[in-house]
Design a protein around this motif. Structure first.
Motif, mmCIF file in Angstrom:
data_model
loop_
_atom_site.group_PDB
_atom_site.id
_atom_site.type_symbol
_atom_site.label_atom_id
_atom_site.label_comp_id
_atom_site.label_asym_id
_atom_site.label_seq_id
_atom_site.Cartn_x
_atom_site.Cartn_y
_atom_site.Cartn_z
ATOM 1 N N GLY A 1 0.641 -1.196 -0.057
ATOM 2 C CA GLY A 1 -0.632 -0.057 -0.302
ATOM 3 C C GLY A 1 1.025 1.293 -0.142
ATOM 4 N N GLY A 2 2.189 0.750 -0.314
ATOM 5 C CA GLY A 2 3.272 2.628 0.014
ATOM 6 C C GLY A 2 3.583 2.689 1.029
ATOM 7 N N LEU A 3 4.134 1.454 2.068
ATOM 8 C CA LEU A 3 5.181 1.453 2.618
ATOM 9 C C LEU A 3 5.790 1.893 2.464
ATOM 10 C CD1 LEU A 3 4.713 1.585 6.112
ATOM 11 C CD2 LEU A 3 4.501 -1.372 5.719
ATOM 12 N N ASP A 4 6.293 0.899 1.498
ATOM 13 C CA ASP A 4 7.783 1.144 0.724
ATOM 14 C C ASP A 4 8.114 2.869 1.265
ATOM 15 O OD1 ASP A 4 5.965 1.692 -0.951
ATOM 16 O OD2 ASP A 4 8.174 1.239 -2.770
ATOM 17 N N ALA A 5 6.915 3.448 0.966
ATOM 18 C CA ALA A 5 7.865 5.323 0.738
ATOM 19 C C ALA A 5 8.423 6.456 2.324
ATOM 20 C CB ALA A 5 6.452 5.952 0.781
ATOM 21 N N ARG A 6 8.245 4.969 3.641
ATOM 22 C CA ARG A 6 8.163 4.846 4.780
ATOM 23 C C ARG A 6 9.411 3.834 4.956
ATOM 24 N NH1 ARG A 6 3.746 7.780 6.808
ATOM 25 N NH2 ARG A 6 2.490 8.068 5.656
ATOM 26 N N ARG A 7 9.497 3.304 4.980
ATOM 27 C CA ARG A 7 10.575 1.810 5.369
ATOM 28 C C ARG A 7 10.829 1.750 3.842
ATOM 29 N NH1 ARG A 7 10.864 1.924 10.750
ATOM 30 N NH2 ARG A 7 9.494 3.927 11.490
ATOM 31 N N GLU A 8 12.086 1.085 4.258
ATOM 32 C CA GLU A 8 12.961 -0.528 2.834
ATOM 33 C C GLU A 8 12.248 -1.663 3.771
ATOM 34 O OE1 GLU A 8 16.803 -2.107 1.221
ATOM 35 O OE2 GLU A 8 16.533 -2.117 3.399
ATOM 36 N N LEU A 9 11.356 -2.431 2.304
ATOM 37 C CA LEU A 9 10.510 -3.104 2.369
ATOM 38 C C LEU A 9 11.692 -4.384 2.335
ATOM 39 C CD1 LEU A 9 7.101 -2.775 1.250
ATOM 40 C CD2 LEU A 9 8.718 -2.377 4.037
ATOM 41 N N ILE A 10 11.661 -5.394 3.402
ATOM 42 C CA ILE A 10 13.061 -6.588 3.077
ATOM 43 C C ILE A 10 11.925 -7.655 2.691
ATOM 44 C CG2 ILE A 10 14.661 -8.307 3.006
ATOM 45 C CD1 ILE A 10 16.179 -5.528 4.418
ATOM 46 N N VAL A 11 11.319 -8.075 1.696
ATOM 47 C CA VAL A 11 10.157 -9.335 1.274
ATOM 48 C C VAL A 11 10.702 -10.323 0.899
ATOM 49 C CG1 VAL A 11 7.707 -9.560 0.578
ATOM 50 C CG2 VAL A 11 8.929 -6.964 0.512
ATOM 51 N N PHE A 12 10.635 -11.486 1.470
ATOM 52 C CA PHE A 12 11.327 -12.460 1.068
ATOM 53 C C PHE A 12 9.987 -13.939 0.039
ATOM 54 C CE2 PHE A 12 10.906 -13.444 5.181
ATOM 55 C CZ PHE A 12 10.181 -14.396 5.543
#
Length: 282
Positions: free
Chosen positions: A41-52
């Motif tokens: 939902g756009g959380l990557d604008a606030r955090r670096e998402l490390i999605v495995f």
């Protein structure tokens, strides 16, 4: 995609999205490739998402030992990823069955966890009923034009004798899982079969023995704060199940998003991002 070698030699792939403080993201399904999470939902604008991708799904390697698909083994992949990234402690978000990974990771590696986000989590790994009072939640959707067909498909999935029979009805019951059965939801649900691993799905809880009392005792003293965020219309977990589950944690917070179902970042992205970011920032 970058990757790392886990504890047993299985190669696990992951994506890095956005910038900021890292947030490791465990997908659910169970057995669904992490692609379905998008950018939360756009959380990557606030955090670096490390999605495995869980082992055997997406770009991750099929494990030599199928027993390692089980949720209490998958937490070892999270720990191996933490070591690979060189992080002393992590923030972890687990969605759906990935929430079970988050729960057991917290119980097993509490000293490595700074904060835990359980997004519409399955509660099976902790021995709880995710579908508590589910009939009440389902009945609230009776005015929907798809209701009769979806509830019939839901009953057929629950009565299915094997994988193939279950899969024939999965899409039919999908409207019950989303807060809105719109074009976005339909596309998201239609992508499921191609993203799902049969072995990963069936292996998630196969042979799992849960000591619910022992886990509850560990959650009661967990130093890390926990946010459980979900949709008021979700059927796994229902809002009733979520309210009971969050009580297990010493420092727990419950956020239920109105009008949202099992994928709250699709249906209430701004509220989802704001709640998760506020929790992680405190």
């Amino acid at each position: 995609m970058p990757s790392f070698i886990s504890h047993d030699g299985t190669e696990i792939a992951y994506r890095r999205l956005g910038a900021g403080q890292p947030l490791i993201v465990a997908p659910g399904g169970p057995g669904r490739a992490s692609e379905y999470l998008g950018d939360l939902g756009g959380l990557d604008a606030r955090r670096e998402l490390i999605v495995f991708d869980n082992r055997g799904t997406g770009a991750s390697q099929v494990p030599a030992d199928p027993a390692t698909y089980r949720v209490d083994h998958l937490i070892k992949d999270v720990e191996a990823l933490r070591e690979h990234l060189g992080l002393d402690v992590i923030d972890l978000l687990g969605h759906s069955a990935g929430g079970g990974i988050g729960q057991l990771y917290a119980a097993t590696y509490p000293e490595r966890l700074r904060k835990l986000v359980l997004a519409a989590p399955s509660l099976a790994a902790s021995g709880l009923d995710s579908h508590l009072d589910g009939a009440t939640v389902i009945a609230e959707r009776a005015h929907e034009p798809w209701y009769a067909e979806a509830t019939a498909a839901f009953a057929a999935v629950n009565a299915a004798r094997d994988w193939d029979e279950s899969e024939r009805h999965r899409y039919g019951m999908a409207p019950l899982i989303y807060g809105r059965w719109d074009a976005v939801a339909r596309a998201h649900a239609a992508a499921d079969p191609a993203q799902r691993s049969k072995d990963g799905t069936l292996g998630m809880y196969k042979g799992l023995e849960v000591d619910a009392a022992a886990l509850a005792a560990k959650y009661a003293v967990l130093p890390a704060p926990v946010l459980l965020i979900g949709g008021e219309l979700d059927i796994w977990p229902t809002r009733f199940a979520a309210a009971e589950a969050i009580k297990l944690f010493r420092d727990g917070e419950l956020v239920l998003l109105p009008g949202a179902g099992h994928y709250p970042w699709l249906e209430a992205p701004e509220a989802f991002v704001a709640a998760v970011d506020a929790f992680l920032s405190r």
